[in-house]
Design a protein around this motif. Sequence first.
Motif: not given
Length: 493
Positions: A107-111, A151-152, A467-470
Amino acid sequence: MLRNGKDIANGAVIETQVCIVGSGPAGITAAWELQKAGVKVTLIEGGPDSPKGALDPTWPDKSVLYAGKADGQFAESEPDFLIRPYNRAGGPWERERMFGGTSAHWGGQSRPLDPIDFEARPGFPGWPIDRAELDPYYAKAAQLCLLHGDDFSPQAWAEILGAEVPELTGFDTTIYQYLGKNYLNFALRTFDGVTIADTDVDVIVNATLLEIEQRQGRVCGLRVASMDGAAGASKKATEFTIKADMVVLACGAVENARQLLLSDVGNDHDQVGRYFMCHPLSNGPVLSASGAYLTDAQTRLMAGQTLSGNRAVPWQDANGVRVSGRFSPTADEQKRLGIGSCWFWANYGQYYFEMAPNPDSRVALADTVDPVFGQRQTHITWLLSDRDEATYTQTTALFKAAVEELGGDVYYQPWPAVKEGLTVNGHHIGTTRMSADPKEGVVDADLKVHGLDNLYVAGSSVFPSTGISNPTFTIITLSIRLAEHLRGRVGAP
C-alpha cells in the motif's frame, strides 16, 4: 536483463560478485544500489515474471511450493496463512511468489521506526544499531521512493496542510506518507527511467534456491532449479549452480528462515526461525470514539487534508504522495507501562499494535515435502504473549483517558474477543534477527550471518522488534545500507 531459469542449461555454473535471492523491495533495492556502483549482480526469483503486475499467475505454484502447516494463533484466524489471502473476499495476500514479491500488493505506507524501537526495554531486546545510524539511509530511502522529503514531523506537515497538531496526553501524533503513482511494485517501477530488468543486473525468474552450500565458514555455491509444465502441475526442469563472492537472502521472514534451516546454515545457537512477529490487526472495528475531541484543523491533519476555499480536500503532491496521521503512545509511556506501541486513527475502529518478541513464535520445518523439489515444507507457529495482552489493555485505557480529557469517550472490546480475530496484516517480521551476540540472534549489525563470512540476510526478518511503523520503508533503508557495505567488501567505489 531478464531471463527464465528453465532456459539455463542443466549443470551450468553462473559466476557473479553478488547473488541476491528474492525480488521484493529488499532484493531489488540492494540490486539497484549495487549495479549503480558497477558491481556484477545476479538476482534470482523462484516465481514467474508478471509483466502486468497481476497476482493470478503466482497462485497455482505458490499453493504447492509455499504449503505447510500454520498453527498457534493461525488456527483461530488464518489456518491457510502460508498460501492464501487472509481476506477470503479478496484484498491483501500474505506472501507472493513472483517477480516483485510483496511489493505487488504494497500500500506504500511509509514512516521510519522510532528511536525507542531500537532501545532495549522490558520484553523488547533492542537493536545493535540505533536510529541515528539509520537516519542518513532513511533520507536516501525517501529519495528513492520519491516521497515528499524525509521530514515526518507533525509540525512540518501541519504547516504544509495548514492544519493543527492534536495534543493527547500520553500520545505522539505521527505522520505517514504514502507512495504515489506507479512506484509500489518494485519489479515494474522505474529507477532513473529504467526498470531493474533493464539494467545490467542478471534477473533470473523461475529460479528456486534448493541449497546453500558452505565450506570452511563461507558459502561456496547455491544450488538452483527451475520448473517446467502447466501451472499447478509443474515438475523440476533444470538445475544449475551460482557461485558468488557475496550472497544475500531476501525472501521474506518465512522463507529466509526456511532456506537457512533447509541448508542447516547459521543455526548454531537454535535462533533461526524464532521470534516470528507481525503487527496484529483486529478483524473489524473493536473500539469507537465519540464526541468532538479534535478540532476541524486537527482532524484535517489526521486525514491528510488541506483547505480549498472553505472545503477540506485530500492533499497530494506532484508525484501522488499522500499523508495521514496516527496517535501512538509516547516512548515514556511505553517504558513506564512495559508495553509495545500501537496506533489509533481518529475514529478508525480497528486495532493495530506492536507484537512483543516470543521465542516460541517461530518458523520450523514440517515433516511433509513439496511435490516438485522434494524439500521439507514450512511449519509456522504464531503465538501471542501476556505482554501483547498488556499492550492492548494499557493502550486502550490510556487512549480512553486522553480522549475523555478532551470531552470525548472511547469504547473498546475486551481482549479475549479481540484476540480470537487477529490477523497478521501482511507484515512478517523476525526469524533471523539482528544481534551483537551470536547466541541471541542470526545476523550481526551488518546483516551478515554469524559465523559465515559472505552470507547476508535482508528484509524485516532481521528486525529484533517490530516497532509500529509499516516495515517496508525500513526494509528499503536497510537494503541501501547493506549495498553500501557490500560495495566495500567487493572493492567497488
